[in-house]
Write an enzyme that holds these catalytic residues in place. Structure first.
Site, PDB file in Angstrom:
ATOM      1  N   LYS A   1       0.855  -1.198   0.000  1.00  0.00           N
ATOM      2  CA  LYS A   1       0.000   0.000   0.000  1.00  0.00           C
ATOM      3  C   LYS A   1       0.875   1.226   0.000  1.00  0.00           C
ATOM      4  CE  LYS A   1      -3.868   2.227   0.292  1.00  0.00           C
ATOM      5  NZ  LYS A   1      -3.424   2.942  -0.953  1.00  0.00           N
TER       6      LYS A   1
ATOM      7  N   ASP B   1       0.000  10.730  -4.547  1.00  0.00           N
ATOM      8  CA  ASP B   1       1.124  11.373  -3.870  1.00  0.00           C
ATOM      9  C   ASP B   1       1.340  12.655  -4.699  1.00  0.00           C
ATOM     10  OD1 ASP B   1       3.335  10.578  -1.680  1.00  0.00           O
ATOM     11  OD2 ASP B   1       4.389  11.583  -3.290  1.00  0.00           O
TER      12      ASP B   1
ATOM     13  N   LYS C   1       5.385   1.731  -3.079  1.00  0.00           N
ATOM     14  CA  LYS C   1       5.304   3.076  -3.652  1.00  0.00           C
ATOM     15  C   LYS C   1       5.582   2.974  -5.133  1.00  0.00           C
ATOM     16  CE  LYS C   1       4.710   7.314  -2.068  1.00  0.00           C
ATOM     17  NZ  LYS C   1       4.068   7.745  -0.824  1.00  0.00           N
TER      18      LYS C   1
ATOM     19  N   ASN D   1      -1.951  19.370  -2.001  1.00  0.00           N
ATOM     20  CA  ASN D   1      -3.054  18.779  -1.226  1.00  0.00           C
ATOM     21  C   ASN D   1      -2.766  18.730   0.269  1.00  0.00           C
ATOM     22  OD1 ASN D   1      -3.785  15.763  -0.083  1.00  0.00           O
ATOM     23  ND2 ASN D   1      -5.528  16.822  -0.997  1.00  0.00           N
TER      24      ASN D   1
ATOM     25  N   LYS E   1       5.376   3.528   8.337  1.00  0.00           N
ATOM     26  CA  LYS E   1       4.218   4.411   8.497  1.00  0.00           C
ATOM     27  C   LYS E   1       2.935   3.594   8.547  1.00  0.00           C
ATOM     28  CE  LYS E   1       4.057   7.591   5.368  1.00  0.00           C
ATOM     29  NZ  LYS E   1       3.778   8.575   4.304  1.00  0.00           N
TER      30      LYS E   1
END
Ligand code: GLU
Length: 448
Positions: free
Chosen positions: A92, A168, A128, A243, A116
């Site tokens: 994830k 991202d 990622k 964001n 994380k």
């Protein structure tokens, strides 16, 4: 071999095996530096090669992404997905579209993501991806064709139980929409849980857009509360204007603080009245413009392309732009101006020299893998809603997010206290707490 030479040997192997990947070396060093007390207590983790396995991604994908621009010219970008660890759940982590993306950047982000995600307490592994595609100045049609080409390769590696990307830098609601559309078209499955960050009307979760920024502010609020302080009446600097930054500003203002400055890659903006959020959102989310246009719309504000946003005096700093943006000299300026707390909304925005300076000065410092975990945690909540074919209200979801951030904060402090004796050492706490969760699962699942 003693623990520190074991850790040193693992780090040396990371450098040898991943030449030129400076950000990955940095992220690995930052975690490995914290792990000695954890390995002292758990020698079995050294004996079963947990560290050696953790620093080597389970799978690394690199692929060609060809697409045709509006002029009919063929363009070629490079796509990446690093599936780092599935010890706790499906890989994830987000996708980043930015010209600076390379394998080392994706690996650093993927490595951070493992810990994380573990800290959130949810069943999600770490990964990622992204591309060196630059969405800046590209039409919607070009972005759509790029996303379709990217997904045409990536889809075979994804699945709600396998690998679940999200956004991202450079990947927001628009890109997730195009990526999801192409995945659905190729697979002929409406598999909602294969991507997170979808729009609320078709499988997305309330609060996902706001979650990273809100979460970073909640985390800073928890840190400040340990000293009997809060955001009320405080001056705040938020770097970035994407964001994460926008929703950090929104939450700081809701808590009575005043964000006096923000930035983008062209410079920074100071508005002593407090950043006008409607104006900022219109510029960034609707017009996709620069923050220098803000100063044109509001003459009392000042735009500067000299120095950095950290020259602006503040009580609390929230770096929400990108990696290594807070250099030593920025930290010196922040400390000199009396900063009380720094919480990382971005991934690894503070250089090791800056972090060291904050530590020496007694500044509360929340590392990204704890402070910005709200984004991926809310992705976890989106996956839960998708799996249950359910949809929660904004209030319900925000309550869950704030509870997760509170728990992450408590966990960091308790772990830092137990493994180092100083509850304020959030770096130690976050790294050790995340590591222990992953290591326990890896040990149980055998040598894989
Ligand atoms: N890119 C975000 C992060 O750095 C979110 C990842 C996700 O939601 O999967 O954590």
């Amino acid at each position: 071999m003693n623990v520190s030479s074991h850790i040193e040997a693992v780090y040396e192997e990371v450098r040898r095996r991943n030449p030129g990947e400076a950000e990955f070396h940095q992220a690995a060093a930052e975690v490995l530096d914290s792990l000695a007390p954890a390995l002292e207590r758990h020698p079995e983790y050294a004996e079963t090669g947990i560290l050696e396995r953790l620093v080597e991604p389970e799978r690394q994908l690199i692929f060609r992404v060809p697409w045709v621009d509006d002029q009919g010219k063929v363009r070629v970008n490079r796509g990446f997905r690093v599936e780092f660890s599935s010890a706790l759940g499906p890989y994830k982590g987000g996708l980043r579209f930015h010209p600076s993306v390379n394998l080392g950047i994706v690996k650093f982000l993927g490595f951070e993501q493992i810990f994380k995600n573990a800290l959130t307490g949810m069943a999600i592994g770490g990964g990622k991806g992204g591309s060196d595609f630059d969405p800046k100045g590209r039409s919607d049609g070009e972005v759509m064709r790029f996303c379709q080409s990217f997904m045409t390769e990536l889809y075979r590696h994804l699945g709600e139980h396998t690998d679940v990307p999200a956004g991202d830098i450079g990947v927001g609601g628009r890109e997730i929409g195009y990526l999801f559309g192409q995945y659905k078209r190729i697979t002929n499955r409406y598999e909602s849980g294969v991507l997170t960050g979808k729009a609320v009307g078709w499988g997305g979760s309330h609060v996902r857009t706001e979650a990273t920024g809100y979460g970073a502010v909640y985390f800073a609020q928890e840190m400040l509360a340990t000293r009997g302080e809060g955001f009320d009446g405080r001056r705040v600097v938020v770097s970035g204007s994407g964001n994460v930054a926008v929703y950090a500003v929104e939450k700081v203002h809701a808590l009575g603080g005043r964000v006096v400055a923000c930035s983008d890659s062209s410079g920074y903006l100071v508005d002593e009245d407090g950043i006008d959020l409607e104006l900022l959102k219109d510029l960034k989310e609707v017009r996709r413009a620069r923050i220098s246009d803000y100063a044109e719309a509001k003459p009392a504000a000042r735009f500067s392309d000299r120095g950095t946003v950290y020259d602006v005096p503040c009580d609390i700093a929230l770096p929400c732009a990108t990696q290594n943006e807070v250099r030593r000299e920025d930290a010196v300026a922040l400390v000199k101006n009396g900063v009380r707390a720094v919480a990382e909304g971005a991934n690894m925005p503070c250089t090791p020299e800056a972090v060291e300076l904050f530590r020496e000065a007694g500044v509360l410092f929340g590392p990204g893998k704890a402070a910005n975990a709200g984004g991926v945690a809310t992705s976890g909540l989106e996956m839960q809603q998708n799996a249950a074919r359910d949809s929660w209200t904004f209030e319900q979801t925000e309550a869950r997010l704030s509870a997760v951030m509170r728990d992450v904060h408590t966990d960091c402090r308790a772990t830092a206290e137990a493994y180092g004796g100083n509850a304020d050492d959030y770096v130690l706490g976050a790294n050790v707490a995340g590591f222990l969760r992953v290591a326990e699962a890896m040990a149980a699942q055998g040598v894989i």
